[in-house]
Write a protein that holds these residues in place. Sequence first.
Motif, PDB file in Angstrom:
ATOM      1  N   LEU A  22       0.822  -1.205   0.000  1.00  0.00           N
ATOM      2  CA  LEU A  22       0.000   0.000   0.000  1.00  0.00           C
ATOM      3  C   LEU A  22       0.857   1.257   0.000  1.00  0.00           C
ATOM      4  O   LEU A  22       0.594   2.204  -0.758  1.00  0.00           O
ATOM      5  CB  LEU A  22      -0.927  -0.018   1.220  1.00  0.00           C
ATOM      6  N   VAL A  23       1.878   1.289   0.828  1.00  0.00           N
ATOM      7  CA  VAL A  23       2.761   2.455   0.886  1.00  0.00           C
ATOM      8  C   VAL A  23       3.466   2.662  -0.454  1.00  0.00           C
ATOM      9  O   VAL A  23       3.606   3.792  -0.939  1.00  0.00           O
ATOM     10  CB  VAL A  23       3.778   2.299   2.030  1.00  0.00           C
ATOM     11  N   THR A  24       3.897   1.576  -1.069  1.00  0.00           N
ATOM     12  CA  THR A  24       4.559   1.685  -2.372  1.00  0.00           C
ATOM     13  C   THR A  24       3.614   2.248  -3.425  1.00  0.00           C
ATOM     14  O   THR A  24       4.003   3.100  -4.242  1.00  0.00           O
ATOM     15  CB  THR A  24       5.071   0.301  -2.813  1.00  0.00           C
ATOM     16  N   ILE A  53       1.761   0.031   8.978  1.00  0.00           N
ATOM     17  CA  ILE A  53       2.042   1.150   8.070  1.00  0.00           C
ATOM     18  C   ILE A  53       3.120   2.049   8.664  1.00  0.00           C
ATOM     19  O   ILE A  53       4.047   2.499   7.968  1.00  0.00           O
ATOM     20  CB  ILE A  53       0.745   1.944   7.796  1.00  0.00           C
ATOM     21  N   THR A  54       3.015   2.331   9.954  1.00  0.00           N
ATOM     22  CA  THR A  54       4.045   3.129  10.620  1.00  0.00           C
ATOM     23  C   THR A  54       5.406   2.457  10.521  1.00  0.00           C
ATOM     24  O   THR A  54       6.430   3.102  10.260  1.00  0.00           O
ATOM     25  CB  THR A  54       3.674   3.330  12.100  1.00  0.00           C
ATOM     26  N   PHE A  55       5.424   1.163  10.721  1.00  0.00           N
ATOM     27  CA  PHE A  55       6.672   0.399  10.649  1.00  0.00           C
ATOM     28  C   PHE A  55       7.292   0.488   9.255  1.00  0.00           C
ATOM     29  O   PHE A  55       8.499   0.700   9.105  1.00  0.00           O
ATOM     30  CB  PHE A  55       6.370  -1.056  11.017  1.00  0.00           C
ATOM     31  N   VAL A  56       6.465   0.360   8.213  1.00  0.00           N
ATOM     32  CA  VAL A  56       6.967   0.349   6.836  1.00  0.00           C
ATOM     33  C   VAL A  56       7.474   1.723   6.415  1.00  0.00           C
ATOM     34  O   VAL A  56       8.445   1.836   5.656  1.00  0.00           O
ATOM     35  CB  VAL A  56       5.858  -0.143   5.880  1.00  0.00           C
ATOM     36  N   LYS A  57       6.851   2.780   6.894  1.00  0.00           N
ATOM     37  CA  LYS A  57       7.222   4.125   6.446  1.00  0.00           C
ATOM     38  C   LYS A  57       8.527   4.625   7.050  1.00  0.00           C
ATOM     39  O   LYS A  57       9.002   5.701   6.695  1.00  0.00           O
ATOM     40  CB  LYS A  57       6.094   5.106   6.759  1.00  0.00           C
TER      41      LYS A  57
END
Length: 696
Positions: A508-510, A661-665
């Motif tokens: 999702l972030v990508t 999401i926080t972890f991935v960003k």
Amino acid sequence: MEMFSKLSGMLLHALETREPTVDLLVSFIDHWKSITNYYIQTTDESRPASQTDIPWRLRQMSDILVYEEKQQDVEDTGPCLEYLLQHKLLETLCTLGKAQYPPGMTQQVLLFFSKLLSQMQKPLLQLVPVYRPVQKLIGLCALPGSCTEKEEAQFLLAVCTRVAQDPHVLRYVLQLPDRQLASSSQSESSASSPVQSEHGLLWTLLQLSRSQRSGVRLKACEALLLLSCLLDGSSGELLPAGTQLGELLAGRLQELHSLLPLEELDAAELRSWPRPSWRSESQPDHMTKFLAWLDFLDHLTREAPQVLSVQVSQCVRHLWLVETLRPQLLNTCEQSVLVSTSVLCSAVRLVQSPSLLDQLVIFLLRTPSLMELLLQRCDHVSDQISMASLSLVDELLQKPHRDILDTLVLSFLRSRSYLSSPVGGQEDRQPESSDDGEDTQDLEDDPFFSDGFPDDHLPPPHLHQSAAPGSAADIINSFLCLVPVQVRSAHLLQEGGYESYVHDARTLVTQCQSLSLSWDWPPTLPPPTCSSGKEGDFFEGHLLRVLFERLGHILQQPYELNLQLTAILSRLCAFNHPLLDEYLLDPYVHLSPCSRSLFSVLVRVMGELMERIQQVPNLSERLLDTRRHLLGLNRHTGLDHLTLLKGIIVLEEFCKELAAITFVKMPLDQNQEDFCSETESSGPEPTELLEQDSPI
């Protein structure tokens, strides 16, 4: 035998040394005279042309012309072609085709013209004896009750293919006035201009694009694409043609929309309607036809020159969005609002053309009354209308258009008025208190919010924030600890924690980052605007306000609506903008008294949750049964408190998703990459829970 071989060789040599052009011309004239003699000698006027020798004669004539051209240079005109031009054979054939004498003659004439234009290499359309009959024959196409659609489409495609090879002849095919006559007064006489003729080339192709025969429809669309690539606006005399084309194409979309059976369509099916291709041979229903034509317009506006693309897209906005769809969206009838919103949602999902997307954004977001109304309906009394409106927002957020996020969210956050004074600097910010008086700073010490989630592998934080106490574990665990121990149920089915969401979160972030790469977002937070000292200055915007209001009622809402709501919030959190990081993902941001954030709303929801679960007996067992029910493992579950139980499960999964999401960003170091690779390969992902629902 030897004498016979010598005789054969002498005959072949004699044939090879004869002047071929003389024989070709004689044969060509003979075939033509045989055709004209038929009209003198025949007495049976009802005999179809296919039962005469006319088709064979015409094929022989076209073969002779093609063969003659191959025997000489392209710039030379052979005697057969010269005879055809001087004696105006094409004019005569066009007249015979118009008279339909003998019956079916139009079909034979169309085939002759098609072969001539497609196989001859010479630029024939710039010749008066050719383009004038072609103009007349175009006028004979797409007439009511025509039985020659196949031949008409083949002929028109041949014309457009030839025009694409010789663009300067476009003005002849479109029957534009002479250059000397084209002036600033052209707009006054555009209504009587030949390009606006009812039976011009553009109009004819549009009529054929309505055909029930897929081959005819596709050829007509391909011809329109060829013409659209030539209307680049470089010549002022072609602008009326571009305007007419835009009106015709948008008018067809408007017509197809009017044919939709709005009372019979299912809104949920519309929102998930499969995207049809305009090249598809099967278009069984009105909705598929409508979306297929929109797909064609999307393709055309992506391939066409910029000037024409904008013209067509503007016509789509005026004729379809403003004149047709807007009254339905503003209607007081809930069924009309529901279906029209769902149709619009399908259209937004389909559109990829930048110019069409621009016009959609202008219509939806730069019409203030309409934008506010559509966003307010995300919290409509009808759950179906709320679901359709939320789906529309979700589709918009997936579009590569910077103004969407700017208009809906970022423009309201840019001042950072949600911060309490003093702001800025590097002082530590204290977490806010909830309305219930619970200090969220001590969440980890509260027995309702003790987590038990390991934080050994968490990397250091790197959110876009001016200051943040604690480590990455503090930020991520702030979301994980929100869910009270009493209502956690994922472990009862041996499902993973937030780490099982990391793979989906990275995807999702990508996706969101790929959308925003060209938007030149600032890497750091802007300085906060000086506060006026009055409370209530901050307004989060219509979208965030309605999302927060909906999130506050997540325990009383349908499961499907909660999934759509949390999907939108997750997508907003996934965008890599410092304002979104601070406002949505920073639990330690110090809010002003009249402001709220995603985290503060979740805190209030958890307080309500703790009160409501007191009324649910056997809570853990009921939550386990509900999870099994959602996964399709248990189709028999009690109806009591079912909405509440589903809401609790969605909350638990949503908090894990926010943590992921926080972890991935955060910047990935080698340890985090190793951690993610381990968790992604460890067993099934519980995200299936949020994708499945079984009927009660």
